[in-house]
Design an enzyme around this catalytic site. Structure first.
Site, PDB file in Angstrom:
ATOM      1  N   HIS A  69      43.965  41.684  40.104  1.00 12.64           N
ATOM      2  CA  HIS A  69      44.308  41.018  38.843  1.00 12.64           C
ATOM      3  C   HIS A  69      43.711  39.617  38.763  1.00 12.64           C
ATOM      4  CE1 HIS A  69      47.768  39.326  41.213  1.00 12.64           C
ATOM      5  NE2 HIS A  69      47.597  38.298  40.400  1.00 12.64           N
ATOM      6  N   ASP A 113      45.922  46.774  43.798  1.00 10.87           N
ATOM      7  CA  ASP A 113      45.606  45.431  43.319  1.00 10.87           C
ATOM      8  C   ASP A 113      44.729  44.705  44.341  1.00 10.87           C
ATOM      9  OD1 ASP A 113      45.589  43.131  41.820  1.00 10.87           O
ATOM     10  OD2 ASP A 113      47.657  42.555  42.280  1.00 10.87           O
ATOM     11  N   SER A 208      48.648  34.164  44.306  1.00  8.77           N
ATOM     12  CA  SER A 208      48.179  35.542  44.204  1.00  8.77           C
ATOM     13  C   SER A 208      46.823  35.704  44.882  1.00  8.77           C
ATOM     14  CB  SER A 208      48.039  35.953  42.742  1.00  8.77           C
ATOM     15  OG  SER A 208      49.291  36.103  42.121  1.00  8.77           O
TER      16      SER A 208
END
Length: 253
Positions: A69, A113, A208
């Site tokens: 992402h 991801d 992230s």
């Protein structure tokens, strides 16, 4: 001019040694403790227009592993990475030349991801820049795991100028998969996801893509992916499981 540049680098390194010393891993990234990059030498800053957006992990001298992402919809030309410094903005810069996103990445549920970033020039390994070893098997429940990052220190905090803040780290524990599934209806409980948490401890916005390492083996077991807020009770952080995506990584190294 060269003498002035050398002197400037010296003061940056001195600043890091004073302000990002090897302190004990107490607290958390959300309001946690500062560390020196030598404790997480695999950590990189993934950058859009040279501003920090995500973490990433060195897995070879020309390949960075991050979250899917973080790269979804981006072009290689717009991305770069920096490494080797406790401050993301002062790290050595490399241009991304190719984004290899997991072919089964599903943004709605953050499944698979993961993305690989090919960079130029290759990284020269030093005490502050090293490749992480990738785990080939899952870690047992309650195993200690380390996460580093430049993200915000509390939920909803300002995400500007993250690259000027010192690197932080926190020790979490691997959460039972059934517990994670009960916490999140969209947790798939497959081989490609896992959870980690500790009371009042977590990573947060800007972290992230960073690597979760098993402390006992010093192997990367997960990629920071998603969660409900930061350090909420009963809401562990969700990570892409490294053993589950090893075929994708090995194919594209």
């Amino acid at each position: 001019m060269e003498a002035f540049l050398t002197l400037g680098v010296y003061f940056v390194l001195l600043f890091e040694l004073i302000n990002c010393s090897n302190v004990p891993l107490e607290g958390r990234i959300v309001g946690g403790k500062e560390i020196n990059i030598s404790m997480c030498p695999y950590q990189v800053s993934v950058r859009f227009s040279d501003s920090h957006i995500c973490g990433g992990t060195i897995i070879s001298n020309d390949t960075i592993l991050t979250a899917g992402h973080c790269t979804d919809g981006q072009t290689a030309e717009s991305l770069s990475i920096r490494h080797g410094s406790s401050y993301a903005d002062y790290g050595i810069k490399h241009q991304v030349t190719q984004i290899i996103q997991h072919p089964d990445f599903y943004a709605d549920y953050y499944e698979n991801d993961a993305s690989l970033l090919k960079i130029t020039p290759p990284i020269k390994f030093t005490r502050s820049s090293q490749a992480a070893k990738l785990a080939t098997r899952r870690s047992p429940d309650n195993a200690e795991a380390l996460i580093c990052g430049w993200g915000v220190h509390q939920e909803y905090a300002d995400t500007t100028d993250l690259g000027k803040k010192c690197l932080r780290a926190v020790t979490l524990r691997v959460v039972n998969r059934r517990v994670c599934q009960l916490a999140y209806r969209n947790f798939r409980n497959d081989e490609n996801q896992m959870c980690a948490a500790a009371r009042n401890k977590d990573n947060c916005q800007g972290d992230s893509g960073g690597g979760l390492l098993a402390k006992s083996r010093r192997e990367m077991i997960g990629i920071s992916s998603w969660g409900d807020g930061c350090a909420k009770e009963g809401k562990p952080g969700v990570y892409t499981s490294i053993p589950g995506i090893l075929p994708f990584i090995r194919k594209n190294l």
